[in-house]
Design an enzyme around this catalytic site. Sequence first.
Site, short mmCIF file in Angstrom:
data_model
loop_
_atom_site.label_atom_id
_atom_site.label_comp_id
_atom_site.label_asym_id
_atom_site.label_seq_id
_atom_site.Cartn_x
_atom_site.Cartn_y
_atom_site.Cartn_z
NE ARG A 54 -2.14 4.19 11.56
CZ ARG A 54 -1.39 3.30 11.77
NH1 ARG A 54 -1.37 2.68 12.98
NH2 ARG A 54 -0.65 2.49 10.80
CB THR A 55 -6.80 6.84 6.99
OG1 THR A 55 -5.43 7.34 7.26
CG2 THR A 55 -7.64 7.94 6.24
CE LYS A 82 -10.35 -7.94 -14.05
NZ LYS A 82 -11.99 -7.86 -14.05
NE ARG A 104 -4.13 6.98 2.93
CZ ARG A 104 -3.60 6.56 3.78
NH1 ARG A 104 -2.88 5.58 4.02
NH2 ARG A 104 -3.86 7.46 5.05
CG HIS A 132 -3.27 12.29 5.81
ND1 HIS A 132 -4.91 12.09 5.86
CD2 HIS A 132 -3.10 11.14 6.42
CE1 HIS A 132 -5.21 10.85 6.32
NE2 HIS A 132 -3.70 10.36 6.60
N1 CP Z 1 -1.91 7.75 9.72
C1 CP Z 1 -2.24 7.35 8.70
O1 CP Z 1 -2.60 7.82 7.77
O2 CP Z 1 -2.26 5.94 8.94
P1 CP Z 1 -2.81 4.85 7.75
O3 CP Z 1 -1.55 5.00 6.89
O4 CP Z 1 -2.74 3.48 8.41
O5 CP Z 1 -3.97 5.13 7.38
#
Ligand code: CP
Length: 328
Positions: A54-55, A82, A104, A132
């Site tokens: 999603r993100t 590496k 992330r 988040h």
């Molecule tokens: N909610 C969320 O962060 O989903 P993803 O891990 O798919 O990005």
Amino acid sequence: MRHLLSAGDLDRDEALAILDTAERMHALQDREVKKLPPLRGRTIVNLFFEDSTRTRSSFEIAGKWLSADVINVSAKGSSVSKGESLRDTVLTVAAMGIDALVVRHNASGAVARIAGWVDCRVVNAGDGTHEHPTQALLDAYTLRHRLGGTGDAADLADRHIVIVGDITHSRVARSNVLLLRTLGARVTLVAPPTLLPAGVHCWPCETSWDLDAVLSGKAHGDVDAVMMLRVQRERMSGGQGVAGGPVVGFFPTEREYAIGYGLSPERLDLLGESVPVLHPGPMNRGLEISSAAADGVRSAVLDQVRAGVSVRMAVLYRLLAGADEVTV
Ligand code: CP
């Protein structure tokens, strides 16, 4: 706003400004041609050291709909495999003249460290069990719409939001508690004692171990919305748990967890018909959420996904174009 690292960085005015900008961006989703010009000539890199559906895809869509050039770099397939260090990887990408990094990482605090190394804008797309912030913003966007009247965004002040599940490992819970409190909502966290983190008594929320008492309104008052959280197997068992594998140490069995803390069809009946059910995804169906809850009329799961694009457009727009007014 220079970076977006924590939901706690946002005061009420800034949070509402992002949500209001996202409202205007949302109109784009109904158009045949989904393109606005404000970030033309800007370059955004999605730097993901952890998996995401999603993100990452919604940040990519958001950047492209604003006419930015968007490049995806993931740990798999990069020189990280590496042995290149995090700092060298980040400085290498940043040296290519980019305008924003969306990051992330599985280590809490890593994204804040990165923001200290680079000149470009940095957005936290999830760091370990810490935060988040864009997930909390898209959840607030979804709640404002689900709790509002026909098409109007509701004020979340004094609304009671219940967040259920693996709080210990949840960056979503932390960011939501911070943002919902900033917006004036009341939050109750529900989990078995083993999945409530040390120090949770200092968070600006209430806690409970009794899901039925909370959902029925007997323990903490009437419920306006419920957010179920994923059981994060991959962060359990000292890091040895894997997605789909056994969970060791936090609860006896998955069946017992589902009985105590899963949103079953019977528990859905404790909620009013207009009470929305949220889940950030990915969902463990049959564990923390039943299919009746995930797919039923109360489910806001796909609304959250749609809001993710609009909210991330708003964040990128405000960081890179820096203007309050947007013409859609
Ligand atoms: N909610 C969320 O962060 O989903 P993803 O891990 O798919 O990005």
